[in-house]
Design a protein around this motif. Structure first.
Motif, PDB file in Angstrom:
ATOM      1  N   ASP A   1       0.843  -1.209   0.000  1.00  0.00           N
ATOM      2  CA  ASP A   1       0.000   0.000   0.000  1.00  0.00           C
ATOM      3  C   ASP A   1       0.873   1.252   0.000  1.00  0.00           C
ATOM      4  O   ASP A   1       0.554   2.248  -0.655  1.00  0.00           O
ATOM      5  CB  ASP A   1      -0.942   0.013   1.220  1.00  0.00           C
ATOM      6  CG  ASP A   1      -0.192  -0.068   2.541  1.00  0.00           C
ATOM      7  OD1 ASP A   1       0.654  -0.975   2.696  1.00  0.00           O
ATOM      8  OD2 ASP A   1      -0.428   0.780   3.419  1.00  0.00           O
TER       9      ASP A   1
ATOM     10  N   ALA B   1      -3.557  -2.316  11.450  1.00  0.00           N
ATOM     11  CA  ALA B   1      -3.727  -1.701  12.772  1.00  0.00           C
ATOM     12  C   ALA B   1      -5.161  -1.207  12.932  1.00  0.00           C
ATOM     13  O   ALA B   1      -5.724  -1.244  14.033  1.00  0.00           O
ATOM     14  CB  ALA B   1      -2.722  -0.555  12.934  1.00  0.00           C
ATOM     15  N   THR B   2      -5.760  -0.769  11.813  1.00  0.00           N
ATOM     16  CA  THR B   2      -7.166  -0.344  11.850  1.00  0.00           C
ATOM     17  C   THR B   2      -8.051  -1.491  12.347  1.00  0.00           C
ATOM     18  O   THR B   2      -8.942  -1.287  13.181  1.00  0.00           O
ATOM     19  CB  THR B   2      -7.621   0.086  10.440  1.00  0.00           C
ATOM     20  OG1 THR B   2      -6.754   1.126   9.973  1.00  0.00           O
ATOM     21  CG2 THR B   2      -9.059   0.585  10.449  1.00  0.00           C
TER      22      THR B   2
END
Ligand code: ATP
Length: 224
Positions: free
Chosen positions: A123, A185-186
């Motif tokens: 990403d 982490a989200t």
């Protein structure tokens, strides 16, 4: 794990240039995919040292990050037992916005003649041309990239995930081989926020010690 810059002459005793890895992230919190990426970089790039750099308030993240002392402590728990790791807090301590180009410039000065590798997930490679002074980053370091799942959900399930398509990337980079991990982490924060009855065990997403730290410090909970 040690902290700071090169501490002894051993780094400069070899004829080969020192191989220095640079792995930055918000690490809010650090999770299993971060650890797998660090392990892949250490072994596949033959690194002499890998700097783990938690960001300050990253210029590209709109969300306010968890205070740096918590993210640093969790990085110690997540990466501390890996060999040749340095937890490096310079971006947290830097005044004003913190840019990777500045970090690489500093590290190049600290390891003269070294070969620098910037360790990234796919990403970040796809977003790379949006980075501040990205050509400078590219001139200073080789990009080392692990692929990442496209449809990252909150449950960490691996069915029906796909690799990100990097075929249109017109930048030079090396690939790191790593099994796809549908973790972000989200997703970790989302799992902590949910009522316990609907949440799965946190330690499928983060190392057990990190899960314990999150719980002990009541991180990522919605306070009403
Ligand atoms: P958030 O969900 O809050 O955006 P994140 O999970 O992407 O966070 P970061 O700390 O922003 O975590 O990521 C640090 C680095 O780790 C980035 O280069 C990112 O691409 C990489 N990374 C994070 N998760 C994965 C994953 N599942 N697979 C491969 N690389 C990953």
């Amino acid at each position: 794990m040690s902290t700071g810059g090169p501490s002894s002459d051993k780094f400069f005793a070899n004829a080969q240039p020192v191989r220095v890895g640079v792995f930055g992230g918000a690490f809010d919190p650090p999770h299993w995919a971060h650890r797998a990426l660090a392990e892949a970089a250490l072994s596949q790039l033959g690194l002499d040292v890998l700097h783990i750099l938690p960001t300050g308030q990253a210029w590209h993240k709109s969300r306010v990050l968890t205070p740096a002392q918590h993210r640093l402590a969790m990085c110690e728990l997540a990466f501390g037992d890996l060999p040749r790791i340095r937890l490096d807090a310079r971006e947290i301590h830097r005044q004003g916005p913190s840019y990777t180009a500045d970090t690489l410039r500093e590290l190049a000065g600290e390891y003269p003649g070294a070969k620098l590798f910037l360790v990234l997930g796919a990403d970040q490679l796809l977003a790379f041309k949006g980075w501040v002074r990205w050509p400078e980053v590219l001139a200073q370091a080789t990009l080392a990239v692990a692929n990442r799942a496209t449809n990252i959900g909150a449950d960490g399930a691996l069915d029906q995930v796909q690799e990100m398509d990097l075929s249109a990337v017109d930048l030079p980079f090396e690939r790191l081989q790593m099994p796809l991990k549908n973790i972000s982490a989200t997703a970790v924060r989302a799992r902590v926020e949910r009522p316990v009855s609907r949440s799965g065990a946190l330690d499928v997403l983060v190392p057990e010690a990190v899960a314990g730290y999150i719980s002990h410090n009541s991180l990522y909970q919605i306070h009403s």
